[in-house]
Each structure stands twice: as structure tokens, then as C-alpha cells.
Enzyme design. Structure first.
Site, PDB file in Angstrom:
ATOM      1  N   ARG A 204       0.884  -1.329   0.033  1.00  0.00           N
ATOM      2  CA  ARG A 204      -0.026   0.118   0.250  1.00  0.00           C
ATOM      3  C   ARG A 204       0.911   1.339   0.105  1.00  0.00           C
ATOM      4  NH1 ARG A 204      -4.939  -1.821   3.944  1.00  0.00           N
ATOM      5  NH2 ARG A 204      -5.542  -3.613   2.762  1.00  0.00           N
ATOM      6  N   ASP A 274      13.399   1.705 -11.450  1.00  0.00           N
ATOM      7  CA  ASP A 274      14.775   1.078 -11.292  1.00  0.00           C
ATOM      8  C   ASP A 274      14.387  -0.037 -10.672  1.00  0.00           C
ATOM      9  OD1 ASP A 274      17.490   0.486 -11.101  1.00  0.00           O
ATOM     10  OD2 ASP A 274      18.077   2.429 -10.166  1.00  0.00           O
ATOM     11  N   ASP A 276      16.679  -2.763 -10.404  1.00  0.00           N
ATOM     12  CA  ASP A 276      17.670  -4.062 -10.301  1.00  0.00           C
ATOM     13  C   ASP A 276      18.713  -3.793  -9.072  1.00  0.00           C
ATOM     14  OD1 ASP A 276      19.371  -1.842 -10.700  1.00  0.00           O
ATOM     15  OD2 ASP A 276      20.034  -2.321 -12.689  1.00  0.00           O
ATOM     16  N   ASP A 278      21.002  -2.529  -7.978  1.00  0.00           N
ATOM     17  CA  ASP A 278      22.415  -2.371  -7.845  1.00  0.00           C
ATOM     18  C   ASP A 278      23.149  -1.422  -7.478  1.00  0.00           C
ATOM     19  OD1 ASP A 278      21.877  -0.420  -9.823  1.00  0.00           O
ATOM     20  OD2 ASP A 278      22.953  -1.407 -11.585  1.00  0.00           O
TER      21      ASP A 278
END
Ligand code: NAG
Ligand code: NAG
Ligand code: NAG
Ligand code: NAG
Length: 418
Positions: A204, A274, A276, A278
Site C-alpha cells: 500500500r 529502477d 535492479d 544495483d
């Protein structure tokens, strides 16, 4: 001559009746809230849970502009109920400002309120099954630069007959396990959420139904329950979702948008993702597909809701949130940690918490108290400001309406964060 007099004599009156925003720059559905204008000024003078001079006492009556001659932690046992027609000007508190800790706050029925630069942190001692901020009914409210966290049920939740609310430049953080929720935003009456950070909530972030404008927000480290939840049930929604940024964190295992259905009508544009984890910001703008947004009903034009004054790109929104979101006049260690250590790790840091008094958060304090400026007449406006702006430092004249339509004290409190 006569004509001139009509103009000049009428001007102050015209200015006061023409709609002025809650504060200069106020935006969105709640921008017309009048707060305590026309009422009296209440100076909070201690950090007590209740009694004369306390925050609880200050907000217990309507038609007040509430300012602070103290900064620090206000630890509350019972929930605080905010009255209608109140302006809570947390930016006036010296030191690191005000944190209200220990239980939540109800704005149900708090029509016409303005709340700025204050932290509401609920925590494990709060009432079970309750939200850190709850609104079940009411209209015309602005929450601007508010940091809210550690709700036991939802963290910031709007659900019911609620209209014309703005949440701008705020932080909605760390809903406590096991529920761990950012919050519901469910009303047909209109909620604007602008430049706000949702961080570390299992689910939520937010869950939206009804009329909503979600623009220039950052959502970081949502959990398995989901990021932005689109409707998820019957009942129509009409929502704008524009120029937001979603960054997965260590707890994230889901797409940013889930549970849409044919009742969820939405205009989406330029939302950045975004996924990933990383450590660098290297995402992409989500294409307008049901893969990315779940099974919503895409609209080709934006709903004509009151908009942001300046539409930022998603990455500029991130920078803006980093610099400004929450009670940012003087950030506490909690917001600094959430933003600098977690959000700016771009996926590496972020956590589930059940107890905010443990590391790495270590509780809501300390909050340094600071020293309030000299205010001889105790009307809430410091002597130096009164001398510089032509009001009388020896007469309590702060509640008077100035020629621009705001009370003298509003001109002062708004100047602190202009
Ligand atoms: C605030 O609390 C302190 C400590 O309990 C007490 O001594 C003081 O009288 C209180 N102040 C007011 C104005 O009630
Ligand atoms: C909400 O604000 C709009 C625009 O200012 C106004 O037309 C509408 O009546 C308001 N709704 C309520 C319930 O106050
Ligand atoms: C979402 O949109 C992007 C294009 O912006 C695309 O690369 C991606 O594959 C889409 N789908 C999913 C499930 O991420
Ligand atoms: C602070 C907190 O309770 N965060 C929760 C929200 O996000 C993660 C992701 O699932 C949850 O595990 C956390 O408990």
C-alpha cells in the site's frame, strides 16, 4: 477621485474574500484550506502530553494558529484528535523542531486544517489496529513537509467521506510489521499526493481508489505486498499518475503497479522504474502496457485535477525529495537515515522493522530543543520580525489580518519556509 477611493478602500476587503491559497505555493485539492485564519494564536510552550501549553491542548479547540516556542520530543500516550480550522505551524519550533511520538493522530472531521513541518511517529506503544495519521471524514486539509512513520495499522490513511486533501513534500515511512502499510488513499473527494517519499512499507505505497493525483513522488523499497496498488476492488477510480520514480530495494519482489482492474481509469505518464537493486540509478520509463501497470483502463488525457505548479522529471523529483521531503527545516536522524542511507543506496539498503527503538533507527530521538527567539508580547511573532515588518512587538497583534489576506502570524510562519 471617487473611483480611486472605491478601488483603494475596497482592496483589502476584496483581497480577504478572494480565495488565497492555504500558504503561498500550496497546491492540489487541499490548497484552499484556511486553517486557523480569523481565529486566535496558541503558543505551545512545553513538551507535555497534556495540560496548558501542550500540543494536545493547542489542537483541542478550533480556530487556532498553533506555533511552538519549544522544540523536541512530545511523547503521547493517548491518540491526539485534531480540531477543525487549525494551522499547525511546526516550522516555528526552534532546534530540530517537533516530533510527536508514541501514538497516532486523528484528523477525522478536521476540516480546514493546515499541517506543516512536523513529525508524527507512532511506534509499538501506539494503539493496536490504529494508523499513525487517520482521516475517516472531513474536507480541505493540507499536509506539507510532514514526516509520518511507524503506524501499527496503516501509516497515513484516508478512507471514507473525505474531500480536497493535499499531501505535499512529505515522508510516509516504515509501517510497522506485521501489517506494514503506507496507507489507503480511498475517497471520491480528491487527494493530491505530490513530491512525497513512500519508503519501507510492505504494501500500500499507497493503495488508491477514487479520485487521486499522484505526481512527482518517490517510492522506495516496497515489499511483497506491492507498491502502488491500483484499486484492487469494485468502485471506480479516476487517477493521474505522472512523473513518479519507483526504486526497488532489498525487500522488493514485485512490480511497482499491481492489482489494477477495468474500474481503475488512469492517465499515466513518464513513470520511472529502477528494478535492479544495483546501487546506481539506471532505470527506465515504464511503457504504457498492462505488463507494467497491471490491468488498468488507460486514459489518453489527464484528469483536470489541480496540478503541481512545476512538473518535475522523475529524476528531478528524486533530487527534490532528497533535499526537501518531510520536516526538512532541520531533519532528524530518522529521516536522514531513510533518505541518505536507504533511498540513496539505490537498492542496496532498506529493511523491515518491527521495532523502531532498535538499531539502526534507535528510536525517535534525541531531538535538540534549541532556543526560541525573544517574543515580548508572546503573540507568537518574535520581536525582531515585528520591528522589521511594522507590527507592534509590545501588543499581541499577530492574529490580525494583514492587507494580503493572511493573518500577521501566517505571514511570519510562511516566511520561515518561503
Ligand atoms: C509539564 O510537565 C511537568 C512535568 O510533569 C510539570 O512539572 C509541569 O507543571 C507541566 N507543565 C504544565 C504547564 O502543566
Ligand atoms: C473541493 O474543492 C472544489 C474546488 O475548490 C470545490 O468545488 C468543491 O466543492 C470542494 N468539495 C468539498 C466537498 O468541499
Ligand atoms: C515495461 O516497460 C519497459 C519499457 O519502458 C519494458 O522494457 C519492460 O519490459 C516492460 N515490462 C515489464 C514487465 O517490465
Ligand atoms: C519498515 C518496515 O516494516 N518495512 C516493511 C515494508 O517493506 C518490507 C518489504 O517486504 C517489509 O518486509 C518490511 O517489514
Amino acid at each position: 477621485m471617487k473611483f480611486l477611493c472605491y478601488l483603494t478602500c475596497l482592496l483589502p476587503f476584496l483581497v480577504s474574500v478572494l480565495a488565497i491559497p492555504a500558504f503561498p505555493g500550496a497546491e492540489g485539492f487541499g490548497a484552499q484550506s484556511t486553517g486557523g485564519r480569523g481565529g486566535s494564536v496558541y503558543v505551545v510552550t512545553n513538551l507535555n502530553d497534556s495540560g496548558a501549553g501542550s500540543f494536545r491542548d493547542a489542537v483541542s479547540q478550533s480556530h487556532r494558529i498553533v506555533v511552538f516556542a519549544v522544540g523536541g520530543l512530545i511523547t503521547i500516550s493517548d491518540r491526539i484528535v485534531i480540531s477543525p480550522n487549525v494551522y499547525i505551524a511546526g516550522q516555528t519550533a526552534p532546534g530540530q523542531g517537533i516530533t510527536v511520538y508514541g501514538n497516532g493522530v486523528s484528523y477525522s472531521g478536521a476540516d480546514n486544517t493546515i499541517t506543516r513541518y512536523i513529525r508524527y511517529r507512532m511506534g509499538t506503544t501506539g494503539d493496536s489496529g490504529k494508523d499513525a495519521i487517520t482521516i475517516a471524514n472531513g474536507q480541505n486539509m493540507v499536509f506539507d513537509h510532514v514526516s509520518v512513520s511507524w503506524g501499527r495499522d496503516e501509516t497515513f490513511s484516508i478512507n471514507g467521506d473525505v474531500s480536497n486533501v493535499t499531501i505535499s513534500d512529505s515522508i510516509i515511512a516504515q509501517g510497522l510489521e506485521t501489517h506494514s502499510c503506507g496507507g489507503l488513499m480511498q475517497t471520491t473527494g480528491g487527494v493530491s499526493i505530490f513530491r512525497t517519499l513512500y519508503i519501507d512499507n510492505q504494501t500500500r505505497n499507497p493503495k488508491v481508489k477514487g479520485v487521486n493525483d499522484f505526481t512527482n513522488n518517490v517510492v522506495y523499497n516496497w515489499g511483497g505486498g506491492g507498491g502502488y496498488i491500483a484499486g484492487d476492488s469494485d468502485g471506480p477510480s479516476e487517477a493521474n499518475i505522472m512523473n513518479n520514480i519507483f526504486i526497488s530495494g532489498p525487500s522488493t519482489s514485485q512490480h511497482p503497479f499491481t492489482r489494477g482492474n477495468a474500474n481503475f481509469h488512469t492517465f499515466v505518464s513518464n513513470n520511472y522504474y529502477d528494478p535492479d537493486q544495483d546501487g546506481t540509478l539506471n532505470g527506465f520509463v515504464l511503457a504504457e502496457t498492462t505488463d507494467n501497470y497491471s490491468d488498468v483502463d488507460f486514459q489518453s488525457t489527464r484528469y483536470p485535477y489541480p496540478s503541481v505548479n512545476t512538473l518535475l522529471s522523475p529524476t528531478d523529483a528524486l533530487n527534490h525529495v532528497r533535499a526537501n521531503a518531510g520536516a526538512s527545516l532541520s531533519r532528524d536522524h530518522v529521516d536522514t537515515y531513510l533518505i541518505e542511507t536507504e533511498m540513496m543506496s539505490f537498492g542496496k539498503v532498506g529493511a523491515l522493522i518491527t521495532n523502531p527503538t532498535q538499531a539502526p533507527i534507535n528510536g525517535p530521538g534525541p531531538i535538540s530543543g534549541g532556543t526560541a527567539p525573544v517574543d515580548t508580547d508572546k503573540d507568537g511573532i518574535p520581536d525582531d520580525y515585528e520591528k522589521a515588518h511594522g507590527t507592534n512587538p509590545n501588543v499581541a497583534d499577530s492574529a490580525q489580518i494583514a492587507s494580503n489576506g493572511y493573518a500577521n502570524i501566517e505571514n511570519y510562519v510562511n516566511s520561515l519556509v518561503a
